[in-house]
Motif scaffolding. Sequence first.
Motif, PDB file in Angstrom:
ATOM      1  N   TYR A  95       0.770  -1.105  -0.161  1.00 40.03           N
ATOM      2  CA  TYR A  95      -0.110  -0.569  -0.148  1.00 40.03           C
ATOM      3  C   TYR A  95       0.657   1.116   0.159  1.00 40.03           C
ATOM      4  O   TYR A  95       1.306   1.761   1.539  1.00 40.03           O
ATOM      5  CB  TYR A  95      -0.481   0.020   1.170  1.00 40.03           C
ATOM      6  CG  TYR A  95      -2.006   1.289   1.308  1.00 40.03           C
ATOM      7  CD1 TYR A  95      -2.833   1.528   0.302  1.00 40.03           C
ATOM      8  CD2 TYR A  95      -1.183   2.242   2.711  1.00 40.03           C
ATOM      9  CE1 TYR A  95      -2.936   2.755   0.120  1.00 40.03           C
ATOM     10  CE2 TYR A  95      -2.718   2.743   2.440  1.00 40.03           C
ATOM     11  CZ  TYR A  95      -3.003   3.894   0.955  1.00 40.03           C
ATOM     12  OH  TYR A  95      -4.444   4.346   1.879  1.00 40.03           O
TER      13      TYR A  95
ATOM     14  N   ASP B   1       2.558   4.533  -0.497  1.00 36.60           N
ATOM     15  CA  ASP B   1       2.243   6.375  -0.621  1.00 36.60           C
ATOM     16  C   ASP B   1       1.343   6.388  -1.321  1.00 36.60           C
ATOM     17  O   ASP B   1       1.477   7.705  -2.552  1.00 36.60           O
ATOM     18  CB  ASP B   1       3.539   6.221  -1.700  1.00 36.60           C
ATOM     19  CG  ASP B   1       4.298   8.459  -1.738  1.00 36.60           C
ATOM     20  OD1 ASP B   1       3.626   8.431  -0.540  1.00 36.60           O
ATOM     21  OD2 ASP B   1       4.804   8.669  -2.195  1.00 36.60           O
ATOM     22  N   PHE B   2       0.435   6.421  -0.891  1.00 38.87           N
ATOM     23  CA  PHE B   2      -1.301   6.742  -0.941  1.00 38.87           C
ATOM     24  C   PHE B   2      -1.248   7.281  -2.688  1.00 38.87           C
ATOM     25  O   PHE B   2      -2.062   7.027  -3.042  1.00 38.87           O
ATOM     26  CB  PHE B   2      -1.644   8.297  -0.809  1.00 38.87           C
ATOM     27  CG  PHE B   2      -2.712   8.150   0.570  1.00 38.87           C
ATOM     28  CD1 PHE B   2      -3.670   8.542  -0.006  1.00 38.87           C
ATOM     29  CD2 PHE B   2      -1.992   7.602   1.883  1.00 38.87           C
ATOM     30  CE1 PHE B   2      -4.843   9.031   1.111  1.00 38.87           C
ATOM     31  CE2 PHE B   2      -3.573   7.622   2.883  1.00 38.87           C
ATOM     32  CZ  PHE B   2      -4.711   8.316   2.333  1.00 38.87           C
TER      33      PHE B   2
ATOM     34  N   SER C  37       7.163   4.734   0.229  1.00 36.02           N
ATOM     35  CA  SER C  37       6.888   4.928   0.902  1.00 36.02           C
ATOM     36  C   SER C  37       5.979   3.398   1.305  1.00 36.02           C
ATOM     37  O   SER C  37       4.894   3.265   0.247  1.00 36.02           O
ATOM     38  CB  SER C  37       6.192   5.779   2.295  1.00 36.02           C
ATOM     39  OG  SER C  37       5.042   6.199   1.326  1.00 36.02           O
ATOM     40  N   ARG C  38       6.375   2.822   2.428  1.00 30.79           N
ATOM     41  CA  ARG C  38       5.599   0.973   2.498  1.00 30.79           C
ATOM     42  C   ARG C  38       4.594   1.268   3.768  1.00 30.79           C
ATOM     43  O   ARG C  38       5.450   0.622   4.610  1.00 30.79           O
ATOM     44  CB  ARG C  38       6.722   0.280   2.910  1.00 30.79           C
ATOM     45  CG  ARG C  38       7.347  -0.505   1.111  1.00 30.79           C
ATOM     46  CD  ARG C  38       8.215   0.707   0.658  1.00 30.79           C
ATOM     47  NE  ARG C  38       8.558  -0.074  -0.436  1.00 30.79           N
ATOM     48  CZ  ARG C  38       9.808  -0.194  -1.692  1.00 30.79           C
ATOM     49  NH1 ARG C  38       9.436   1.271  -1.438  1.00 30.79           N
ATOM     50  NH2 ARG C  38       9.800  -1.039  -2.541  1.00 30.79           N
ATOM     51  N   GLU C  39       3.653   1.933   3.395  1.00 24.86           N
ATOM     52  CA  GLU C  39       2.687   2.560   4.362  1.00 24.86           C
ATOM     53  C   GLU C  39       1.831   1.243   4.683  1.00 24.86           C
ATOM     54  O   GLU C  39       1.605   1.144   6.030  1.00 24.86           O
ATOM     55  CB  GLU C  39       1.507   3.554   3.368  1.00 24.86           C
ATOM     56  CG  GLU C  39       1.616   4.630   3.096  1.00 24.86           C
ATOM     57  CD  GLU C  39       1.156   5.510   2.395  1.00 24.86           C
ATOM     58  OE1 GLU C  39      -0.305   6.131   3.684  1.00 24.86           O
ATOM     59  OE2 GLU C  39       1.151   6.344   2.097  1.00 24.86           O
ATOM     60  N   ASP C  40       2.324  -0.499   3.616  1.00 23.52           N
ATOM     61  CA  ASP C  40       1.474  -1.238   5.042  1.00 23.52           C
ATOM     62  C   ASP C  40       2.099  -1.591   5.696  1.00 23.52           C
ATOM     63  O   ASP C  40       1.699  -2.011   6.760  1.00 23.52           O
ATOM     64  CB  ASP C  40       0.751  -2.167   3.634  1.00 23.52           C
ATOM     65  CG  ASP C  40       2.593  -2.434   3.213  1.00 23.52           C
ATOM     66  OD1 ASP C  40       2.832  -1.445   2.215  1.00 23.52           O
ATOM     67  OD2 ASP C  40       2.802  -4.062   3.287  1.00 23.52           O
TER      68      ASP C  40
ATOM     69  N   ILE D 288       3.070   0.344   8.155  1.00 24.60           N
ATOM     70  CA  ILE D 288       2.821   1.668   9.274  1.00 24.60           C
ATOM     71  C   ILE D 288       1.772   0.441  10.227  1.00 24.60           C
ATOM     72  O   ILE D 288       0.968  -0.211  10.056  1.00 24.60           O
ATOM     73  CB  ILE D 288       2.664   2.879   9.604  1.00 24.60           C
ATOM     74  CG1 ILE D 288       1.584   3.467   8.430  1.00 24.60           C
ATOM     75  CG2 ILE D 288       3.999   3.315   8.297  1.00 24.60           C
ATOM     76  CD1 ILE D 288       1.114   4.441   8.354  1.00 24.60           C
TER      77      ILE D 288
ATOM     78  N   GLN E 173      -6.492  -2.634  -0.789  1.00 24.79           N
ATOM     79  CA  GLN E 173      -6.005  -0.564  -0.719  1.00 24.79           C
ATOM     80  C   GLN E 173      -6.836   0.209  -1.262  1.00 24.79           C
ATOM     81  O   GLN E 173      -6.652   1.528  -0.367  1.00 24.79           O
ATOM     82  CB  GLN E 173      -4.641  -0.651  -2.404  1.00 24.79           C
ATOM     83  CG  GLN E 173      -3.316  -1.608  -1.522  1.00 24.79           C
ATOM     84  CD  GLN E 173      -2.434  -1.451  -2.679  1.00 24.79           C
ATOM     85  OE1 GLN E 173      -2.099   0.010  -3.179  1.00 24.79           O
ATOM     86  NE2 GLN E 173      -0.814  -2.743  -2.784  1.00 24.79           N
TER      87      GLN E 173
ATOM     88  N   CYS F 263      -8.587   0.136   2.204  1.00 22.81           N
ATOM     89  CA  CYS F 263      -7.013   1.374   2.991  1.00 22.81           C
ATOM     90  C   CYS F 263      -7.616   2.618   2.336  1.00 22.81           C
ATOM     91  O   CYS F 263      -7.880   3.566   4.175  1.00 22.81           O
ATOM     92  CB  CYS F 263      -6.098   0.743   2.945  1.00 22.81           C
ATOM     93  SG  CYS F 263      -5.105  -0.759   3.459  1.00 22.81           S
TER      94      CYS F 263
ATOM     95  N   ARG G 288      -9.455   4.278   6.462  1.00 21.21           N
ATOM     96  CA  ARG G 288      -8.557   5.765   6.808  1.00 21.21           C
ATOM     97  C   ARG G 288      -8.988   6.907   6.237  1.00 21.21           C
ATOM     98  O   ARG G 288      -9.681   8.235   7.457  1.00 21.21           O
ATOM     99  CB  ARG G 288      -7.765   6.446   5.647  1.00 21.21           C
ATOM    100  CG  ARG G 288      -6.517   7.304   6.280  1.00 21.21           C
ATOM    101  CD  ARG G 288      -5.784   7.330   6.095  1.00 21.21           C
ATOM    102  NE  ARG G 288      -4.363   8.826   6.480  1.00 21.21           N
ATOM    103  CZ  ARG G 288      -4.209   9.896   6.226  1.00 21.21           C
ATOM    104  NH1 ARG G 288      -5.719  10.008   5.634  1.00 21.21           N
ATOM    105  NH2 ARG G 288      -4.143  10.563   6.614  1.00 21.21           N
TER     106      ARG G 288
END
Length: 549
Positions: free
Chosen positions: A281, A283-284, A321-324, A326, A443, A446, A450
Motif C-alpha cells: 500500500y 505512498d497513498f 513509502s511502504r505504508e502497509d 505502519i 488498497q 485502506c 482511513r
Amino acid sequence: MATTPSDTLSHPTSVEEPSVGGTWARAVSLDRLDRDGKAVAKIGGKQIALFRTPDGILACNNHCPHEGYPLREGTLDGGCVLTCNWHNWKFDLRSGANLYGGDRLRIYPTRLEGGAVWVDITDPPAEERQAQALANLRAAFGEHEYDRMARELARFVKAGGDGAAAVAAAIIWSHDRLEFGTTHAFAAASGWLRLHDESRDAETRVLCLAEAVGYMAWDTLREEAHPYPAAMTAWDEAAFLAAIEAQDEAAAIGMLRGALDEGRHFADLERALTTAALAHYADFGHSLIYLVHSKDLIARLGDTVEAPLLMALIRSFVYASREDLIPEFRSYAAAVRSWPEVPGSDRAARLSIDDFRNRSVDKTMAAVVEAASGAAPEAVARALFEAAARNLLQFDTGWEARTDGSVAQNVGWLDFTHGLTFANAARRQCTAFAELWPAALLQMACFVGRNTGFTTETVTIADWRVPDRDAFLARGLARIFDHGEDRYILAAHLLKTVLAVREEVAAGLPPEIEAVALAALNRFLNAPLKRKHVRRTAHQAMAFVALED
C-alpha cells in the motif's frame, strides 16, 4: 514623392502599403527615415520598425516579444542596444539577441534601392523556426519562465510543430533531474495531452501544452541531474520485483535497460510494473496512478520517451513509502493472504457501501475479503469506488481548517481525490491482470477505511446532485482550463480527478453510483482549497520540538 498623412507627422507610425516584389518589400523612403531616425512599416500583416543607426539601417519586429509593446517607442543607444521602455527588456538590434536572456527579437535584412529602404520579409523555413522555438523553450524551461514558455510553444505550433513533441522534449529534459523519480508533473502531462488532443481550439491546445511543460519545469527548477545507473543486465521479472522490494535502484534500472536493449517495450513489462506498483500500500496509491499515466504518455508519444519515463517510474517505486508497514495498515498483508482461494463470480452484484464505510481500516478490509467470496472483483471495485466517492462528497472540511491537530490529522481534499484516481487506475490495470485484484481492492479498502473517519453526514447527495451529466462535465473542463491555482499540484488534482470520474462514467457506472461520483466531483470543484497551513505548521513544529526534550 507625394506625401501621405502619416508622412506629415513628426513621429509617423505607418506608411502607405508598400509594393512587394519577391521576398523584398519597400518599407519607407530614405528621406523620411533620415528625417525621423525611425519609422514603422506595415508589410504583409507585419509591423516592422526601422532605425537609422551608426551601423546602418536596422529593422526588427515592432512588437516586443515579451508583451507586444511597440519598439518604435523604445530607446536606442549608440551601441545598437534597443530598450523596450515598458519592462526594460534590451535587445542587440544587430542580431536580435536578448541581453536579459529572454525571447529573441526578430530582425530583418535591409537594403537601399531607388531612394527607399527595402526589407526582406522572408520567413525562415518551418523546420528552422520549430528548432529555434524548441531551443528557446529549453532556455525558458530551465528558469521556469511560464509566460515565455507559453509564447515559445505558440511559436512552435505556429511554425507547424506538433505540440506533443514539445511535451516529449520536456520529459527528456526533466526525467533525470527528478531526484525521487516520477512526480505529478508527468501524471498531469498525460491528462493535459488528452485534453489537448480532444480540443480543436488553438488557444486551449497551447494552454494544455504550457501547463504540461510548466509543471515539469517547476519540479526540476534549479535541480541538478541525478543520473540513472548505466549498467545493463538481462531482464528477469522475478529478479526485477525482488530488486524493487529491496529498494535497489541500480539492479532494477539495469534490468530495465536490458529489457529495452532486447527489444522489449512497455507492454512486455506491464505486468511486472503493475505488480511492483501494487506490492505495497504504497505512498497513498501514487505508484499505480503514476504507472497508468506513464503508460498513456508512452502510448501517445512513442519510443523516444519510453526509457526516460520508465526509469523515472522505477525510481519512484524504489523511493515510495511502504505504508502497509505502519501500524494503521499493518493488517494489509494478512488480508491479502486471507483472500478466498475461489473468489466470487457475480459481476452484477450490488453490494451495499454501508458494509465499507464508517469502519476502521482493518474492518473495511475484512468486509472486502468477505464480499469477495460471493461477488466478482469488478462488483467489489464498484462498491469501493462508490464508498470513496461518498467519502469525497462528505469530507468534513473542519479537519482541513484545524490548526491544533496532530500530524496524523493533516487531512485535506487531495487525500479524498486519491481514492477515486487510484480506483480508476486499479480498474484499468486489474482488468488486464486479474490476479492483482486482491491487492488493488484491499488498497482501495485502506483509502476508504482511513478517510471515512474524516467525513460528516451533514453533507448529502441532494446538496450537490448533478442534473445534467454532460453539461456538468463540460463545466468541469472549463474550470480546469482556467483553474487559477498558483500551485501546479492543485491544478493536477483537479485535472486528474475530473478525468478519472469522466472515464469511470464512460466505462459504465450504475446510475446510483454515477450520481454519487458526480455529486462528489461537483462539491470538490466548488470547494476552496487551502493553499498553506501557516498556524498548523507552527503548532506542530512546537509540539514536535517539545517532545525532543
